[in-house]
Design an enzyme around this catalytic site. Structure first.
Site, PDB file in Angstrom:
ATOM      1  N   GLU A 114      -9.148   4.044  -7.031  1.00 15.93           N
ATOM      2  CA  GLU A 114      -8.897   5.240  -6.219  1.00 15.93           C
ATOM      3  C   GLU A 114      -7.412   5.453  -5.934  1.00 15.93           C
ATOM      4  O   GLU A 114      -6.960   6.582  -5.763  1.00 15.93           O
ATOM      5  CB  GLU A 114      -9.685   5.177  -4.908  1.00 15.93           C
ATOM      6  CG  GLU A 114     -11.191   5.373  -5.077  1.00 15.93           C
ATOM      7  CD  GLU A 114     -11.932   4.078  -5.382  1.00 15.93           C
ATOM      8  OE1 GLU A 114     -11.273   3.042  -5.617  1.00 15.93           O
ATOM      9  OE2 GLU A 114     -13.183   4.089  -5.388  1.00 15.93           O
ATOM     10  N   PHE A 129     -23.475   1.129   6.217  1.00  9.36           N
ATOM     11  CA  PHE A 129     -22.998   0.622   4.941  1.00  9.36           C
ATOM     12  C   PHE A 129     -21.916   1.552   4.385  1.00  9.36           C
ATOM     13  O   PHE A 129     -22.106   2.754   4.317  1.00  9.36           O
ATOM     14  CB  PHE A 129     -24.166   0.498   3.944  1.00  9.36           C
ATOM     15  CG  PHE A 129     -23.723   0.032   2.582  1.00  9.36           C
ATOM     16  CD1 PHE A 129     -23.170  -1.237   2.411  1.00  9.36           C
ATOM     17  CD2 PHE A 129     -23.830   0.861   1.485  1.00  9.36           C
ATOM     18  CE1 PHE A 129     -22.744  -1.664   1.163  1.00  9.36           C
ATOM     19  CE2 PHE A 129     -23.409   0.434   0.228  1.00  9.36           C
ATOM     20  CZ  PHE A 129     -22.860  -0.829   0.071  1.00  9.36           C
ATOM     21  N   GLN A 130     -20.795   0.984   4.011  1.00  8.54           N
ATOM     22  CA  GLN A 130     -19.641   1.721   3.471  1.00  8.54           C
ATOM     23  C   GLN A 130     -19.147   2.820   4.413  1.00  8.54           C
ATOM     24  O   GLN A 130     -18.732   3.888   3.969  1.00  8.54           O
ATOM     25  CB  GLN A 130     -19.961   2.274   2.079  1.00  8.54           C
ATOM     26  CG  GLN A 130     -20.140   1.143   1.069  1.00  8.54           C
ATOM     27  CD  GLN A 130     -20.130   1.596  -0.368  1.00  8.54           C
ATOM     28  OE1 GLN A 130     -20.539   2.697  -0.675  1.00  8.54           O
ATOM     29  NE2 GLN A 130     -19.675   0.712  -1.261  1.00  8.54           N
ATOM     30  N   LYS A 163     -22.270  12.813   3.970  1.00  7.19           N
ATOM     31  CA  LYS A 163     -23.210  13.058   2.874  1.00  7.19           C
ATOM     32  C   LYS A 163     -24.210  14.169   3.186  1.00  7.19           C
ATOM     33  O   LYS A 163     -24.510  15.003   2.330  1.00  7.19           O
ATOM     34  CB  LYS A 163     -23.947  11.745   2.582  1.00  7.19           C
ATOM     35  CG  LYS A 163     -24.785  11.749   1.313  1.00  7.19           C
ATOM     36  CD  LYS A 163     -25.368  10.356   1.100  1.00  7.19           C
ATOM     37  CE  LYS A 163     -26.577  10.411   0.192  1.00  7.19           C
ATOM     38  NZ  LYS A 163     -26.249  10.101  -1.208  1.00  7.19           N
ATOM     39  N   MET A 218      14.188  -6.339  -8.626  1.00  5.56           N
ATOM     40  CA  MET A 218      14.980  -5.879  -7.491  1.00  5.56           C
ATOM     41  C   MET A 218      14.976  -6.907  -6.366  1.00  5.56           C
ATOM     42  O   MET A 218      15.999  -7.118  -5.700  1.00  5.56           O
ATOM     43  CB  MET A 218      14.450  -4.535  -6.986  1.00  5.56           C
ATOM     44  CG  MET A 218      15.298  -3.916  -5.903  1.00  5.56           C
ATOM     45  SD  MET A 218      17.009  -3.730  -6.420  1.00  5.56           S
ATOM     46  CE  MET A 218      16.987  -2.061  -7.073  1.00  5.56           C
TER      47      MET A 218
HETATM   48  C1  LIG Z   1       3.360  -2.237  -3.612  1.00  3.09           C
HETATM   49  C2  LIG Z   1       4.674  -2.867  -3.447  1.00  3.09           C
HETATM   50  N1  LIG Z   1       4.753  -4.204  -3.182  1.00  3.09           N
HETATM   51  C3  LIG Z   1       5.963  -4.796  -3.040  1.00  3.09           C
HETATM   52  C4  LIG Z   1       7.115  -4.078  -3.153  1.00  3.09           C
HETATM   53  C5  LIG Z   1       8.466  -4.757  -2.985  1.00  3.09           C
HETATM   54  N2  LIG Z   1       9.245  -4.647  -4.224  1.00  3.09           N
HETATM   55  C6  LIG Z   1      10.202  -3.716  -4.403  1.00  3.09           C
HETATM   56  S1  LIG Z   1      10.890  -3.770  -5.917  1.00  3.09           S
HETATM   57  C7  LIG Z   1       9.928  -5.064  -6.368  1.00  3.09           C
HETATM   58  C8  LIG Z   1      10.047  -5.665  -7.737  1.00  3.09           C
HETATM   59  C9  LIG Z   1       9.519  -4.789  -8.805  1.00  3.09           C
HETATM   60  O1  LIG Z   1       9.427  -5.540  -9.987  1.00  3.09           O
HETATM   61  P1  LIG Z   1       9.319  -4.842 -11.378  1.00  3.09           P
HETATM   62  O2  LIG Z   1       8.248  -3.837 -11.369  1.00  3.09           O
HETATM   63  O3  LIG Z   1       9.254  -5.869 -12.446  1.00  3.09           O
HETATM   64  O4  LIG Z   1      10.670  -4.011 -11.474  1.00  3.09           O
HETATM   65  P2  LIG Z   1      12.166  -4.507 -11.691  1.00  3.09           P
HETATM   66  O5  LIG Z   1      12.837  -4.489 -10.371  1.00  3.09           O
HETATM   67  O6  LIG Z   1      12.118  -5.861 -12.297  1.00  3.09           O
HETATM   68  O7  LIG Z   1      12.726  -3.481 -12.612  1.00  3.09           O
HETATM   69  C10 LIG Z   1       9.096  -5.452  -5.313  1.00  3.09           C
HETATM   70  C11 LIG Z   1       8.170  -6.583  -5.362  1.00  3.09           C
HETATM   71  C12 LIG Z   1       6.973  -2.700  -3.398  1.00  3.09           C
HETATM   72  N3  LIG Z   1       8.029  -1.885  -3.473  1.00  3.09           N
HETATM   73  N4  LIG Z   1       5.771  -2.133  -3.568  1.00  3.09           N
END
Ligand SMILES: Cc1ncc(C[n+]2csc(CCOP(=O)(O)OP(=O)(O)O)c2C)c(N)n1
Ligand SMILES: [Mg+2]
Lengths: 163, 567
Positions: B49, B111-112, B161, B475
């Site tokens: 979703e 439920f749900q 529903k 990052m």
């Molecule tokens: C849902 C979610 N969980 C955690 C984060 C924290 N976060 C920001 S950037 C990042 C790393 C992203 O890794 P990747 O997709 O490999 O991208 P890269 O920075 O390596 O290009 C994380 C964990 C986030 N932004 N969103």
């Protein structure tokens, strides 16, 4: 701009729907603003409710709160009553145990604050006092040493003196 | 004639002009799905979703129309929350329909059953629970109206529903949007801004997502060109002003260009259009645009004076405000000579020359920036929509691809949702079947909604996924490198699937390379291969995004990376 943090009174006209209060409370709470007092009831138009709330804030913060509240679809109007000429009231109910010792003092306090005894049940009575917030505070202070069982306060309501 | 609530729903959606729904069925919405079985509205069956909501969001961003998602009660509804919060923070118009247990069971922990109204109250623009079938039509048209009007945003409609099974007459609702804003006579404030602009020596335009949402790119260009004012745009505003224009400064803020951040710090007038001064843009507030008078045009009064104190606030949508301002410029025959701007534009050109956007090239290892540059060269021209995931991939996509057109760069700005880009690309592709849609992804993010590969294959949605695979949550690793003495706590992603095999397992095509010399070839092949494609680029593992402003630091103080990077 007014930087002083003080009690501010907002009056809101909102749609009379079940979850509007939750939206209003969530808008303040979710952004870290505290609601000090809160009163809600219908207006002359049964589709519209009036919420009067107080919060402690400086002027810029209050403006932010007003703008956020105005964004709610169900909020029709927000008025800052703090700076307007208003009549302001709060009501308090106090339940006390009357004894031979405190009877006279209680009567005097009721008289001083223009309160009244609403019920008398055996040695228990419920007193009603309304007035400005400071008066309510003072009345409460005077009654406390005489032995309060329990109490309830409405929070502030206010109304503009003229249109 | 009385018809069922579920039939009314479909009628009302058609009246709103909905041509595609992203959804996932379940018990509480089975009656609606029974209607959809007749094939009266296109339905895309997603695999989660969250994917449905991001796809609706991507559809909305790419088309400018309202995106629609439909899910069941309970877990179906709660799975939409991230997608809704994402649309909320970026002001994207979507309507999400959630199934609900029958009205008689609401509040019984049936439920749900979840209180999705309570859960989404703080992350929707508004939400409704329809308790009587008679309210259905009006609620739907009101919801669409709320979603797209003023500052747009997500609206949720909870559908018990029994309401879907109840019978009522269908009468099309008469809820109407206001007409296209007509040029209004210039206000006092427009004259004031004109005076300020005449007097300013170093004026700057900072534009945001409001320009894209308000369809005001043309007006922005007209104003900037006529007044020879340089433009910088937030992440949300990329594409509103051409990325190839000499007046373009790139993105400001934490990973903004050196020259955009310097221009903000040195301008004496900043005209801000549809931008909410996010902390990623402003850095330390006290030093942000400290020499400038600030004009702020925003349709949402609560954005004005929220983070930054404004000298001239103008509550208006960007399009009307710019139209009347441009009209005024014309009437007054306002012109700026090259001489008038020579000093300021010269200063900016100096910054551009001193510290251009750049990186250390390599013949041995693929630099992620190089992949994006090459992608840009191969796909420029306005027929491409780029979506991004979140992290370094997102910042490089913002820095090294030049966006010349609005609605062609779709990225999760406010919430920073990993897993946004791919389902959003699916939505964008459905809005523009003829365009090339590319998701620039990280190896971490792509795994957050990877299940949608099945959706792309099932409906032959030809989105191209470019993974900048650094084997890290890059990052976060970058922050650990710079601020935590390289303690790479739980950011290593080397345990990932083989993305080429994964592509094959799902029934699409996959390519991989780790050689710089093959980047162009793989991109060409990937783009020209019909259907969805994954391109897995094994890039330099510890590359950092620069420039970088320290979190909370002033934006004119930037780390530029190792000096040799400045070429
Ligand atoms: C849902 C979610 N969980 C955690 C984060 C924290 N976060 C920001 S950037 C990042 C790393 C992203 O890794 P990747 O997709 O490999 O991208 P890269 O920075 O390596 O290009 C994380 C964990 C986030 N932004 N969103
Ligand atoms: Mg990565």
């Amino acid at each position: 701009m007014e930087r002083e943090k003080k009690e501010r009174i907002l009056s809101l006209l909102v749609s009379n729907k079940p979850d509007v209060l939750a939206r209003v409370a969530g808008t303040l709470g979710g952004r870290g603003y505290n609601i000090e007092t809160l009163c809600v009831d219908a207006t002359l138009d049964p589709k519209v409710s009036k919420i009067i709330l107080t919060t402690i804030a400086d002027q810029p913060t209050l403006t932010k709160i007003e703008k956020q509240l105005m964004k709610l679809i169900d909020v029709q109007k927000v008025t800052d009553l703090t700076k307007m000429a208003t009549v302001m009231r709060e009501m308090m109910l106090v339940r006390m145990r009357l004894t031979d010792k405190n009877k006279a003092d209680v009567a005097l306090i009721i008289d001083t604050f223009r309160g009244r005894v609403v019920t008398l049940n055996g040695d228990h009575c419920v007193i009603e006092i309304s007035g400005m917030r400071e008066e309510i505070e003072k009345a409460l202070q005077s009654l406390t040493p005489l032995g309060i069982d329990d109490m309830a306060r409405t929070g502030i309501i206010a109304l503009e003196r003229t249109k | 004639m009385k018809i069922k609530g579920s039939q009314i729903l479909i009628q009302a959606l058609k009246q709103e002009g909905v041509d595609v729904i992203f959804g996932y069925p379940g018990g509480a919405v089975i009656d609606i799905y029974d209607e959809l079985h007749k094939g009266n509205i296109r339905h895309i069956l997603v695999r989660h979703e969250q994917g449905a909501v991001h796809a609706a969001d991507g559809y909305a961003r790419a088309s400018g129309k309202v995106g629609v998602a439909l899910v069941t009660s309970g877990p179906g509804a709660s799975n939409t929350v991230t997608g809704i919060a994402n649309a909320h923070l970026d002001s994207i118009p979507i309507v999400v329909f959630t199934g609900q247990v029958p009205t008689s069971l609401i509040g019984t922990d049936a439920f749900q059953e979840v209180d999705i109204i309570g859960i989404t109250r703080p992350c929707t623009k508004h939400n409704f629970q329809v308790r009587r079938v008679e309210e259905l039509t009006r609620t739907i048209s009101e919801a669409f109206h709320i979603a797209r009007s003023d500052r747009p945003g997500p609206v949720l409609i909870d559908l018990p529903k029994d309401v879907m099974n109840a019978m009522a007459e269908y009468t099309p609702s008469s809820f109407r949007d206001e007409e296209e804003p007509q040029p209004r006579p210039p206000s006092k404030k427009a004259f004031q801004v004109l005076d300020m602009l005449s007097e300013a020596k170093n004026p700057l335009i900072l534009s945001g997502g409001g320009i894209i949402l308000g369809g005001a790119s043309q007006e922005l260009r007209e104003m900037a060109w006529r007044t020879k004012t340089p433009v910088t745009s937030t992440l949300m505003g990329l594409g509103a002003f051409p990325g190839t224009d000499p007046l373009w400064l790139g993105m400001p803020g934490m990973h903004g260009t050196y020259y955009a951040n310097m221009a903000i710090s040195h301008c004496d007038l900043m005209i801000t259009l549809g931008c909410r001064f996010d902390d990623r843009v402003t850095g330390k507030i006290d030093t942000f645009a400290r020499n400038a008078k600030i004009v702020h045009v925003d349709v949402d009064p609560s954005s004005i004076n929220k983070n930054v104190m404004i000298d001239v606030p103008i509550v208006s949508d960007c399009k009307s405000a710019l139209r009347s301002f441009n009209q005024l410029l014309k009437e007054k025959n306002f012109t700026v000579t090259g001489d008038q701007r020579r000093e300021w534009l010269g200063l900016i050109d100096g910054w551009k020359r001193d510290v251009p956007l750049s990186y250390c090239r390599s013949d041995e290892v693929i630099k992620p920036q190089f992949v994006i540059e090459t992608l840009y060269e191969l796909t420029r021209g306005g027929n491409t929509i780029i979506t991004t995931e979140v992290g370094q991939n997102q910042m490089w996509a913002a820095q090294f691809y030049k966006y010349d057109y609005p609605n062609t760069f779709l990225s999760s700005g406010g919430l920073g949702t990993m897993g946004y880009g791919f389902p959003a690309a699916i939505g964008a592709q459905l809005a523009h079947p003829d365009k090339l849609v590319v998701d620039i992804a990280g190896d971490g993010s792509i795994q957050m909604n990877i299940q949608e590969l099945a959706t792309a294959v099932q409906y032959k949605i030809p989105v191209k996924i470019v993974i900048l695979n650094n084997g890290y949550l890059g990052m976060v690793r970058q922050w650990q490198e710079l601020f935590y003495e390289k303690r790479y706590s739980h950011t290593d992603m080397t345990h990932a699937p083989d993305f080429v095999k994964l592509a094959e397992a799902y029934g699409l095509t996959g390519f991989r390379t780790g050689k710089p010399a093959e980047v162009e070839k793989v991109l060409r092949r990937g783009i020209s291969t019909p259907g969805p494609v994954i391109m897995d680029f094994q890039v330099a593992r510890e590359e950092c995004v620069y420039p970088m402003v320290k979190p909370g630091g002033p934006i004119h103080e930037m780390t530029l990376g190792s000096r040799e990077m400045v070429n």
